[in-house]
Design an enzyme around this catalytic site. Sequence first.
Site, mmCIF file in Angstrom:
data_model
loop_
_atom_site.group_PDB
_atom_site.id
_atom_site.type_symbol
_atom_site.label_atom_id
_atom_site.label_comp_id
_atom_site.label_asym_id
_atom_site.label_seq_id
_atom_site.Cartn_x
_atom_site.Cartn_y
_atom_site.Cartn_z
ATOM 1 N N GLN A 139 2.630 -4.375 -6.857
ATOM 2 C CA GLN A 139 3.455 -4.357 -5.519
ATOM 3 C C GLN A 139 4.154 -2.877 -5.511
ATOM 4 O OE1 GLN A 139 3.839 -7.027 -7.174
ATOM 5 N NE2 GLN A 139 3.521 -8.827 -5.717
ATOM 6 N N GLN A 161 -1.392 -1.629 -3.816
ATOM 7 C CA GLN A 161 -0.963 -3.005 -3.032
ATOM 8 C C GLN A 161 0.480 -2.686 -2.479
ATOM 9 O OE1 GLN A 161 -0.824 -6.194 -6.173
ATOM 10 N NE2 GLN A 161 0.227 -7.648 -4.713
ATOM 11 N N ASP A 162 0.444 -3.559 -1.263
ATOM 12 C CA ASP A 162 1.677 -3.440 -0.389
ATOM 13 C C ASP A 162 2.001 -2.162 0.142
ATOM 14 O OD1 ASP A 162 1.590 -5.895 -1.036
ATOM 15 O OD2 ASP A 162 3.519 -6.162 -2.026
ATOM 16 N N ASP A 185 -3.270 -6.701 0.633
ATOM 17 C CA ASP A 185 -2.207 -7.031 1.292
ATOM 18 C C ASP A 185 -1.465 -5.645 1.699
ATOM 19 O OD1 ASP A 185 -2.879 -9.675 0.925
ATOM 20 O OD2 ASP A 185 -1.533 -9.757 -0.472
ATOM 21 N N ARG A 241 -4.949 -12.398 5.468
ATOM 22 C CA ARG A 241 -4.691 -13.703 4.913
ATOM 23 C C ARG A 241 -3.366 -13.767 5.432
ATOM 24 N NH1 ARG A 241 -4.167 -13.457 -1.638
ATOM 25 N NH2 ARG A 241 -2.998 -11.919 -1.704
#
Length: 324
Positions: A139, A161-162, A185, A241
């Site tokens: 992250q 990520q993120d 994500d 998701r």
Amino acid sequence: MKHSIKSFLVICLLIVFQNISAQTSNPNKYKYDFVVAKDGSGDYKYIQEAIDAMRVFPLRPIKLFIKNGTYTEKIELPRYNVDVTFIGEDINKTIITFNDYAGRGPHIGTFNSYTAKISGNRFRAENITFENSSGPVGQAVALHIDADKATFKNCKFLGNQDTIYHGGEYSRQLFEDCYIEGTTDFIFGPATAVFKNCTIHCKSDSYITAPNTPKDKAYGFVFIDCKITTAEHVNKLYLGRPWRYYAKSVFIRCDLPEAIRPEGWHNWGNPENEETAFFAEYKCSGLGSDTSQRVSWSHQLSKKEASNYTVENIFNTCNPWIFK
């Protein structure tokens, strides 16, 4: 003794009121336009220095012009710095970058791994690249945005990520003509956010969105007329998701690549999410737009339902606000 204390408090209050009166009656006394330049030709060399010099709760909007350069700094615009606009000289040459990531230090987690944190309401940014340069280490947030009525136009967001954390359960955010890239994500959080005419670039087999929309919000993440692209090796990609039960992501007239998995959406390993999350599409195109094998709990909007997905209507459902 009591009289002395009372007199002291009265004097303090008078000073405070005088200061407030002076600030209110002399708006021209304060600076509202700033220039940041790495070469020293502006008011400041660093963006955070300019932010720190801004008047809080200003009487008129503040503009910060950022000249071309790579600004390697971690910046934060606090909640009391409202009505601020950042304007970059060139989207490809005006770059704000840093390399924090979750776990880099004992006090760094996902939410403070950001390169830029923007909390002041009615923020606007144009022609700027926001980058987390830490690489694929977990992250690592490029932009943490929890301001309300925030607008980003012609900006880039680079990370893995993120990449963008859309914070603020009741925040409203518009991204127009922007480029956003990431791996897992990389568009996540509870805010109501609209992405219009954006390019969303996916760099790994993973998930594009991870909303955790509050239960009482009608809209979460909405992509309108966007183009989803992928790196060459990507071939197993989900649209999203649910980070929490009532997550909402909707894709309207978007160009979807072949890498989109036939089922389209994932329940994050929790079948209960299927009863509460709202994931939907409407008239998307491209090799990944075939909805015949989508998960049964996702939705294909009708023309009437899709007509509600306008920028004005989406934001007006969470307190009136129409973009001018």
